[in-house]
Enzyme design. Structure first.
Site, PDB file in Angstrom:
ATOM      1  N   GLY A 164     100.844  71.462  52.369  1.00  0.00           N
ATOM      2  CA  GLY A 164     101.267  72.667  53.071  1.00  0.00           C
ATOM      3  C   GLY A 164     102.109  72.396  54.297  1.00  0.00           C
ATOM      4  O   GLY A 164     102.787  71.362  54.413  1.00  0.00           O
ATOM      5  N   SER A 207      92.173  75.836  71.296  1.00  0.00           N
ATOM      6  CA  SER A 207      93.397  75.953  72.087  1.00  0.00           C
ATOM      7  C   SER A 207      93.183  76.648  73.429  1.00  0.00           C
ATOM      8  O   SER A 207      93.759  76.218  74.438  1.00  0.00           O
ATOM      9  CB  SER A 207      94.473  76.692  71.275  1.00  0.00           C
ATOM     10  OG  SER A 207      94.917  75.898  70.199  1.00  0.00           O
ATOM     11  N   LYS A 223     102.020  80.128  60.150  1.00  0.00           N
ATOM     12  CA  LYS A 223     103.084  79.213  60.566  1.00  0.00           C
ATOM     13  C   LYS A 223     104.402  79.436  59.821  1.00  0.00           C
ATOM     14  O   LYS A 223     105.479  79.252  60.394  1.00  0.00           O
ATOM     15  CB  LYS A 223     102.637  77.765  60.408  1.00  0.00           C
ATOM     16  CG  LYS A 223     101.532  77.360  61.375  1.00  0.00           C
ATOM     17  CD  LYS A 223     101.197  75.880  61.225  1.00  0.00           C
ATOM     18  CE  LYS A 223     100.119  75.447  62.196  1.00  0.00           C
ATOM     19  NZ  LYS A 223      99.841  73.996  62.098  1.00  0.00           N
TER      20      LYS A 223
END
Length: 286
Positions: A132, A17, A67
């Site tokens: 998930g 990222s 998350k």
């Protein structure tokens, strides 16, 4: 004034990222410094609390295992993240003298764009591997791609709460099935989305190769290191189209760039190109 953004997760040293975001901000002329910060789930509340005294933050990218935990650290959740209850993006939004933290999910857009550009049919038969948070995003993405239903294969069928909640929220019928039964369904599907960790689908790949798999569909493997994964190699050798998880990452990062900068149409194919170049990925048009 220089602004701040970062990707949070644990572990985080492998994250691509920073390269993606830095390339985009350099092209756009945005003065945003983007870093990778290792934060565990236990340490997340204290970390987010400390940011309240730092006014220069624009946004956070959120990866595993944070998350779901990030839901409890934001002031508001918007868009598909409200349904999925999974946040992979936090935007710092000024509301007068107060800065509010807004949670979003850009994984869905990342999956949709990656699969669509690979040539997904209008109403694909679909399989998801794993159960998930990324699998929940895959459920929503398949709804956007026109799928009528999806089979979800997980190792423990009693742990499919996230995908079941996503199914109810977006209105896509799913069947949660034992992972041991995935082989024939995978081989017949138009779209397969693997959300398993690296090497998590190796045994399935070996099963498919031994069974003489002939594939005509699209496989998106969310894991991108090592690459190609064993299942991606087996799928490609069988004639199917493979989308690396890195491509999904690029598309979802482009959505984050829009949110962090407040820009729109100028986060375009030129930005995608420099993001691809920053990580050595083939160029795609958004």
């Amino acid at each position: 004034m220089s602004h701040l953004a970062a990707v949070l997760g644990h572990p985080i040293s492998h994250s691509k990222s920073p390269a993606l975001h830095r390339a985009a901000y350099a092209l756009l002329g945005e003065d945003i410094s983007y870093s990778a910060i290792d934060v565990t789930e236990d340490a997340l509340p204290a970390f987010m609390s400390a940011l309240r005294s730092e006014p220069d933050w624009r946004g956070l990218s959120v990866t595993m295992p944070l998350k779901s935990a990030m839901l409890h650290e934001v002031d508001e959740v918007r868009g598909i993240a409200q349904i999925l209850r999974v946040v992979n993006t936090v935007v710092f939004e000024a509301d007068g003298p107060v800065v509010r933290r807004i949670g979003y999910n850009t994984d869905v857009a990342g999956i949709v764009n990656a699969v669509r550009h690979a040539g997904s049919p209008p109403a694909p038969s679909a399989v998801i591997l794993g159960g998930g948070g990324t699998a929940a995003a895959a459920v929503a993405a398949l709804k956007d791609l026109g799928a009528a239903s999806a089979d979800v294969f997980i190792r423990d069928v009693n742990r499919g709460a996230e995908v079941k909640a996503a199914s109810a929220g977006v209105g896509l019928e799913i069947r949660v099935l034992p992972f041991s039964e995935a082989g024939s369904a995978v081989a017949a599907a138009d779209v397969v989305i693997s959300t398993l960790p690296p090497r998590g689908a190796d045994a399935l790949a070996d099963e498919l190769s031994a069974g003489g798999l002939s594939a005509d569909g699209v496989l998106l493997d969310a894991a991108y290191d090592p690459w190609p994964s064993r299942i991606a190699a087996a799928w490609q050798n069988a004639g199917g189209r493979v989308v690396p998880g890195l491509e999904m990452l690029i598309y979802q990062a482009a959505e984050q760039v829009r949110l962090f900068t407040g820009r729109g149409a100028d986060v375009n194919e030129k930005v995608i190109d420099v993001m691809c170049d920053s990580v050595g990925a083939p160029r795609r048009v958004l």
